[in-house]
Write a protein that holds these residues in place. Structure first.
Motif, PDB file in Angstrom:
ATOM      1  N   ASP A   1       0.832  -1.202   0.000  1.00  0.00           N
ATOM      2  CA  ASP A   1       0.000   0.000   0.000  1.00  0.00           C
ATOM      3  C   ASP A   1       0.865   1.250   0.000  1.00  0.00           C
ATOM      4  O   ASP A   1       1.889   1.317   0.700  1.00  0.00           O
ATOM      5  CB  ASP A   1      -0.915   0.020   1.223  1.00  0.00           C
ATOM      6  N   TYR A   2       0.435   2.229  -0.757  1.00  0.00           N
ATOM      7  CA  TYR A   2       1.046   3.556  -0.780  1.00  0.00           C
ATOM      8  C   TYR A   2      -0.054   4.555  -0.477  1.00  0.00           C
ATOM      9  O   TYR A   2      -0.591   5.207  -1.363  1.00  0.00           O
ATOM     10  CB  TYR A   2       1.694   3.846  -2.142  1.00  0.00           C
ATOM     11  N   GLY A   3      -0.425   4.628   0.775  1.00  0.00           N
ATOM     12  CA  GLY A   3      -1.520   5.478   1.195  1.00  0.00           C
ATOM     13  C   GLY A   3      -2.859   4.792   0.971  1.00  0.00           C
ATOM     14  O   GLY A   3      -2.922   3.655   0.519  1.00  0.00           O
ATOM     15  N   PRO A   4      -3.953   5.498   1.275  1.00  0.00           N
ATOM     16  CA  PRO A   4      -5.282   4.890   1.204  1.00  0.00           C
ATOM     17  C   PRO A   4      -5.846   4.772  -0.211  1.00  0.00           C
ATOM     18  O   PRO A   4      -6.885   4.148  -0.407  1.00  0.00           O
ATOM     19  CB  PRO A   4      -6.140   5.829   2.049  1.00  0.00           C
ATOM     20  N   GLU A   5      -5.181   5.350  -1.212  1.00  0.00           N
ATOM     21  CA  GLU A   5      -5.755   5.363  -2.553  1.00  0.00           C
ATOM     22  C   GLU A   5      -4.896   4.673  -3.605  1.00  0.00           C
ATOM     23  O   GLU A   5      -5.155   4.805  -4.802  1.00  0.00           O
ATOM     24  CB  GLU A   5      -6.047   6.799  -2.982  1.00  0.00           C
ATOM     25  N   TYR A   6      -3.871   3.903  -3.169  1.00  0.00           N
ATOM     26  CA  TYR A   6      -3.026   3.225  -4.150  1.00  0.00           C
ATOM     27  C   TYR A   6      -2.427   1.963  -3.543  1.00  0.00           C
ATOM     28  O   TYR A   6      -1.940   1.972  -2.416  1.00  0.00           O
ATOM     29  CB  TYR A   6      -1.884   4.128  -4.630  1.00  0.00           C
ATOM     30  N   ALA A   7      -2.470   0.893  -4.310  1.00  0.00           N
ATOM     31  CA  ALA A   7      -1.847  -0.369  -3.898  1.00  0.00           C
ATOM     32  C   ALA A   7      -1.057  -0.918  -5.080  1.00  0.00           C
ATOM     33  O   ALA A   7      -1.621  -1.167  -6.146  1.00  0.00           O
ATOM     34  CB  ALA A   7      -2.894  -1.379  -3.453  1.00  0.00           C
ATOM     35  N   ALA A   8       0.244  -1.055  -4.901  1.00  0.00           N
ATOM     36  CA  ALA A   8       1.096  -1.648  -5.929  1.00  0.00           C
ATOM     37  C   ALA A   8       1.028  -3.159  -5.806  1.00  0.00           C
ATOM     38  O   ALA A   8       0.812  -3.694  -4.722  1.00  0.00           O
ATOM     39  CB  ALA A   8       2.535  -1.167  -5.766  1.00  0.00           C
ATOM     40  N   PHE A   9       1.206  -3.864  -6.932  1.00  0.00           N
ATOM     41  CA  PHE A   9       1.220  -5.322  -6.891  1.00  0.00           C
ATOM     42  C   PHE A   9       2.423  -5.871  -7.638  1.00  0.00           C
ATOM     43  O   PHE A   9       3.011  -5.217  -8.484  1.00  0.00           O
ATOM     44  CB  PHE A   9      -0.072  -5.924  -7.464  1.00  0.00           C
ATOM     45  N   ASN A  10       2.756  -7.105  -7.288  1.00  0.00           N
ATOM     46  CA  ASN A  10       3.743  -7.876  -8.032  1.00  0.00           C
ATOM     47  C   ASN A  10       3.159  -9.273  -8.192  1.00  0.00           C
ATOM     48  O   ASN A  10       2.713  -9.880  -7.224  1.00  0.00           O
ATOM     49  CB  ASN A  10       5.087  -7.935  -7.312  1.00  0.00           C
ATOM     50  N   ASP A  11       3.156  -9.770  -9.440  1.00  0.00           N
ATOM     51  CA  ASP A  11       2.604 -11.093  -9.701  1.00  0.00           C
ATOM     52  C   ASP A  11       3.670 -12.181  -9.684  1.00  0.00           C
ATOM     53  O   ASP A  11       3.419 -13.316 -10.056  1.00  0.00           O
ATOM     54  CB  ASP A  11       1.837 -11.113 -11.021  1.00  0.00           C
ATOM     55  N   GLY A  12       4.862 -11.837  -9.261  1.00  0.00           N
ATOM     56  CA  GLY A  12       5.989 -12.760  -9.270  1.00  0.00           C
ATOM     57  C   GLY A  12       6.988 -12.412 -10.348  1.00  0.00           C
ATOM     58  O   GLY A  12       8.164 -12.721 -10.240  1.00  0.00           O
ATOM     59  N   ASP A  13       6.514 -11.760 -11.411  1.00  0.00           N
ATOM     60  CA  ASP A  13       7.367 -11.339 -12.520  1.00  0.00           C
ATOM     61  C   ASP A  13       7.154  -9.883 -12.922  1.00  0.00           C
ATOM     62  O   ASP A  13       8.056  -9.240 -13.428  1.00  0.00           O
ATOM     63  CB  ASP A  13       7.105 -12.199 -13.770  1.00  0.00           C
ATOM     64  N   PHE A  14       5.939  -9.397 -12.754  1.00  0.00           N
ATOM     65  CA  PHE A  14       5.550  -8.097 -13.306  1.00  0.00           C
ATOM     66  C   PHE A  14       4.970  -7.225 -12.208  1.00  0.00           C
ATOM     67  O   PHE A  14       4.308  -7.723 -11.292  1.00  0.00           O
ATOM     68  CB  PHE A  14       4.508  -8.328 -14.419  1.00  0.00           C
ATOM     69  N   ASP A  15       5.187  -5.923 -12.326  1.00  0.00           N
ATOM     70  CA  ASP A  15       4.669  -4.962 -11.354  1.00  0.00           C
ATOM     71  C   ASP A  15       3.550  -4.127 -11.955  1.00  0.00           C
ATOM     72  O   ASP A  15       3.514  -3.877 -13.159  1.00  0.00           O
ATOM     73  CB  ASP A  15       5.781  -4.007 -10.903  1.00  0.00           C
ATOM     74  N   GLY A  16       2.677  -3.674 -11.075  1.00  0.00           N
ATOM     75  CA  GLY A  16       1.591  -2.793 -11.474  1.00  0.00           C
ATOM     76  C   GLY A  16       0.950  -2.211 -10.238  1.00  0.00           C
ATOM     77  O   GLY A  16       1.497  -2.314  -9.134  1.00  0.00           O
ATOM     78  N   GLY A  17      -0.205  -1.613 -10.419  1.00  0.00           N
ATOM     79  CA  GLY A  17      -0.882  -1.023  -9.290  1.00  0.00           C
ATOM     80  C   GLY A  17      -2.359  -0.807  -9.537  1.00  0.00           C
ATOM     81  O   GLY A  17      -2.828  -0.837 -10.679  1.00  0.00           O
ATOM     82  N   PHE A  18      -3.085  -0.619  -8.452  1.00  0.00           N
ATOM     83  CA  PHE A  18      -4.497  -0.258  -8.485  1.00  0.00           C
ATOM     84  C   PHE A  18      -4.633   1.103  -7.825  1.00  0.00           C
ATOM     85  O   PHE A  18      -4.118   1.322  -6.734  1.00  0.00           O
ATOM     86  CB  PHE A  18      -5.339  -1.279  -7.716  1.00  0.00           C
ATOM     87  N   TYR A  19      -5.318   2.015  -8.501  1.00  0.00           N
ATOM     88  CA  TYR A  19      -5.573   3.339  -7.944  1.00  0.00           C
ATOM     89  C   TYR A  19      -7.057   3.496  -7.687  1.00  0.00           C
ATOM     90  O   TYR A  19      -7.885   2.962  -8.411  1.00  0.00           O
ATOM     91  CB  TYR A  19      -5.066   4.447  -8.883  1.00  0.00           C
ATOM     92  N   LYS A  20      -7.391   4.184  -6.603  1.00  0.00           N
ATOM     93  CA  LYS A  20      -8.786   4.355  -6.211  1.00  0.00           C
ATOM     94  C   LYS A  20      -9.485   5.263  -7.210  1.00  0.00           C
ATOM     95  O   LYS A  20      -9.067   6.388  -7.443  1.00  0.00           O
ATOM     96  CB  LYS A  20      -8.878   4.934  -4.805  1.00  0.00           C
ATOM     97  N   ALA A  21     -10.535   4.710  -7.831  1.00  0.00           N
ATOM     98  CA  ALA A  21     -11.322   5.474  -8.800  1.00  0.00           C
ATOM     99  C   ALA A  21     -12.651   4.773  -9.029  1.00  0.00           C
ATOM    100  O   ALA A  21     -12.721   3.546  -9.004  1.00  0.00           O
ATOM    101  CB  ALA A  21     -10.569   5.591 -10.121  1.00  0.00           C
ATOM    102  N   ASP A  22     -13.682   5.557  -9.263  1.00  0.00           N
ATOM    103  CA  ASP A  22     -15.014   5.013  -9.526  1.00  0.00           C
ATOM    104  C   ASP A  22     -15.211   4.789 -11.019  1.00  0.00           C
ATOM    105  O   ASP A  22     -16.124   5.333 -11.631  1.00  0.00           O
ATOM    106  CB  ASP A  22     -16.093   5.955  -8.985  1.00  0.00           C
TER     107      ASP A  22
END
Length: 117
Positions: free
Chosen positions: A34-55
């Motif tokens: 987590d990077y604050g309440p509105e962003y979560a970075a992910f790693n699938d084992g090989d690749f990185d990405g993230g989810f940002y809070k949005a409707d």
């Protein structure tokens, strides 16, 4: 080492970050930071990405790029995704080189899974 011009990271919207983390963590084993309440970075084992809070959500029908995952066992991964709350929006179909299906995650983001088997 990051290579110039190569896809390096993807970001997807999520109205409910906790639902995204639970779904991808349980179904696919992704790890989150987590990077604050509105962003979560992910790693699938090989690749990185993230989810940002949005409707909003990402959909190929709406013109968004389609994120495509790979599966050794297409039917097995489909079942695991469905067990964790995915909705299949396009059943398994064949195309030159393999087979795939599309699903919606808990935030209605459309992704696909393909296999060459």
């Amino acid at each position: 080492m990051t290579k110039s011009g190569k896809i390096n990271y993807i970001e997807l919207p999520a109205a409910d970050l906790e639902a995204a983390k639970a779904f991808y963590g349980n179904a696919l084993g992704w790890k989150f930071e987590d990077y604050g309440p509105e962003y979560a970075a992910f790693n699938d084992g090989d690749f990185d990405g993230g989810f940002y809070k949005a409707d909003m959500s990402s959909s190929a029908a709406g013109g968004a790029a389609l994120v495509v995952l790979y599966a050794e066992d297409l039917e097995g991964l489909q079942a695991k995704l469905e067990e964790n709350g995915a909705k299949i929006c396009r059943e398994i179909f064949s195309f030159p080189g393999g087979r795939r299906f599309h699903f919606l995650d808990p935030n209605n983001n459309e992704l696909a899974v393909w296999s060459d088997k």
